[in-house]
Design an enzyme around this catalytic site. Structure first.
Site, short mmCIF file in Angstrom:
data_model
loop_
_atom_site.label_atom_id
_atom_site.label_comp_id
_atom_site.label_asym_id
_atom_site.label_seq_id
_atom_site.Cartn_x
_atom_site.Cartn_y
_atom_site.Cartn_z
N LYS A 105 0.80 -1.31 0.13
CA LYS A 105 0.19 -0.09 -0.08
C LYS A 105 0.75 1.27 -0.14
CE LYS A 105 -4.13 -2.09 0.32
NZ LYS A 105 -5.21 -1.92 -0.30
N LYS B 214 -4.62 -11.42 -6.87
CA LYS B 214 -5.55 -11.78 -6.21
C LYS B 214 -6.58 -10.92 -6.61
CE LYS B 214 -5.40 -8.70 -2.30
NZ LYS B 214 -5.50 -8.33 -0.98
N LYS C 181 -10.43 -4.93 -5.09
CA LYS C 181 -10.93 -3.63 -5.77
C LYS C 181 -9.90 -2.71 -6.20
CE LYS C 181 -13.50 -4.44 -1.65
NZ LYS C 181 -13.51 -4.44 -0.33
P1 AMP Z 1 -11.18 -6.31 2.17
O1 AMP Z 1 -11.91 -6.16 1.10
O2 AMP Z 1 -9.57 -6.21 1.88
O3 AMP Z 1 -11.48 -5.61 3.46
O4 AMP Z 1 -11.16 -7.96 2.69
C1 AMP Z 1 -12.11 -8.49 3.13
C2 AMP Z 1 -12.20 -9.92 3.40
O5 AMP Z 1 -11.97 -10.69 1.98
C3 AMP Z 1 -10.56 -10.41 4.09
O6 AMP Z 1 -10.90 -11.57 4.75
C4 AMP Z 1 -9.90 -10.79 2.67
O7 AMP Z 1 -8.74 -11.68 3.21
C5 AMP Z 1 -10.68 -11.56 1.78
N1 AMP Z 1 -10.32 -11.30 0.41
C6 AMP Z 1 -10.23 -9.97 -0.42
N2 AMP Z 1 -9.83 -10.40 -1.51
C7 AMP Z 1 -9.94 -11.87 -1.73
C8 AMP Z 1 -9.49 -12.92 -2.65
N3 AMP Z 1 -9.10 -12.22 -4.08
N4 AMP Z 1 -9.52 -14.09 -2.36
C9 AMP Z 1 -10.01 -14.60 -1.11
N5 AMP Z 1 -10.31 -13.76 -0.18
C10 AMP Z 1 -10.23 -12.43 -0.36
#
Ligand code: AMP
Ligand code: TRP
Length: 332
Positions: free
Chosen positions: A118, A199, A202
């Site tokens: 980041k 991965k 967003k």
């Molecule tokens: P975030 O959107 O970064 O707040 O992520 C929320 C949850 O989704 C967290 O537990 C992340 O580890 C999971 N997550 C986000 N992107 C992925 C992905 N591409 N594959 C699996 N889990 C994800």
């Protein structure tokens, strides 16, 4: 009849954008499944304070928090079973963060991969919050003495930091916190549709992910243009595998899944056949969620009530624990 006290499970999600299939398959699916199990009392939070470590304008932040709340309710978070709230509504999260700041070695935070990524992405806004992000996350989890943290694989390093913080606290002031464990789904890391070596996130543009809020047309188009081995390139094979993983998650007909998997292994897979089947399978699962989502959008009062009730439930646990923590340390 005695009521069994269940251990707490905690997880959170940022409000940086819409809920996507990576979030769902990596984390939210487990949250919904576990709320229906008898083993844990889930606590789920839209982590708005983590969200502001990246610059975001007030109107967008407010809308994103509402949208994320609605998306989670639509995919199956049940406020009767899960304590569901917005992080900043329970101020003990920030209070505990400060206490944890005073026992967290800077060197542990300097190692964090997400911070490095980041910081590289947002060179003009490498703020202290971004650096301290994992400590706030440790506070989220440990404020409730949660034992289990269902997250995607990318968060394992942060959960490990929470264990380090718990250990430091316990060593200094005596055993108080459990050491929380991560819990993964079968898809702990769903890859991007456009760049399958990364991965799904967003951060990489709307084409790279499928959001719960995407229209059927958009979903069909995104799957159609998803990268596969057909285009060549070093990591292209990952793209095909990613689509097959998605099919296995969304298609209820095992025979169809098996057939495409076999074709893939034999090098005979036709993406022109797989893609429309996959798009339809995703659309079918998303359809009832999207209908619920539309309804919830009309009912702002209900959504506000859900969050208020959740914050009250969370606060009851948080205030009790923070008082104990302050006593242990000698603050009161
Ligand atoms: P975030 O959107 O970064 O707040 O992520 C929320 C949850 O989704 C967290 O537990 C992340 O580890 C999971 N997550 C986000 N992107 C992925 C992905 N591409 N594959 C699996 N889990 C994800
Ligand atoms: N950092 C997590 C993410 O980016 C979100 C999060 C904040 C979280 N606090 C948490 C996850 C506590 C699990 C437990 O996905």
């Amino acid at each position: 009849m005695s009521t069994k006290i269940k251990p707490y499970l905690f997880s959170g999600i940022k409000a940086t954008g819409p809920l996507h299939l990576g979030n769902y398959l990596g984390a939210v699916k487990n949250w919904v499944a576990l709320q229906n199990s008898d083993n844990y009392q889930p606590i789920i939070s839209v982590v708005d304070l983590h969200t502001i470590t990246i610059a975001i304008n007030p109107a967008e932040l407010k809308q994103n928090i509402f949208n994320m709340t609605v998306d989670l309710l639509a995919t199956g978070i049940d406020p009767k079973k899960t304590i569901f709230f917005v992080q900043s509504a329970v101020k003990e999260h920030t209070e505990l963060t400060w206490i944890f700041n005073c026992i967290t070695p800077v060197i542990e935070l300097e190692r964090m991969t997400q911070y490095k990524d980041k910081a590289a992405q947002h060179k003009n806004n490498i703020n202290t919050g971004l650096f301290d992000y994992p400590v706030l996350m440790a506070a989220d989890i440990l404020l409730y003495k949660a034992e289990v943290v269902p997250v995607g694989e990318d968060q394992e390093q942060h959960v490990e930091l929470a264990r380090v913080v718990a250990r430091k606290f316990n060593q200094r002031w005596g055993a108080y916190f459990p050491e929380p464990k991560s819990l993964f789904t079968k898809t702990p890391r769903l890859m991007s549709l456009t760049e399958p070596a990364k991965k799904m996130s967003k951060d990489s543009g709307a084409k790279s992910y499928i959001a719960l809020s995407d229209s059927p047309d958009e979903i069909v188009k995104k799957i159609k243009s998803a990268t596969t081995d057909a285009g060549g390139g070093a990591q292209a094979g990952d793209g095909g595998k990613n689509l097959l993983d998605l099919l296995a998650q969304f298609c209820s007909d095992e025979k169809i899944v098996k057939r495409f998997q076999q074709d893939y292994e034999n090098g005979a897979l036709k993406y022109s056949e797989l893609k429309p089947v996959l798009a339809q399978a995703i659309l079918e699962v998303l359809k009832p969620w999207q209908a619920r989502r539309q309804k919830l959008f009309q009912d702002k009062k209900y959504v506000a009530e859900v969050l208020e009730q959740g914050a009250n439930q969370a606060r009851t646990i948080a205030t009790k624990n923070i008082l104990e923590i302050k006593k242990i340390i000698g603050l009161i």
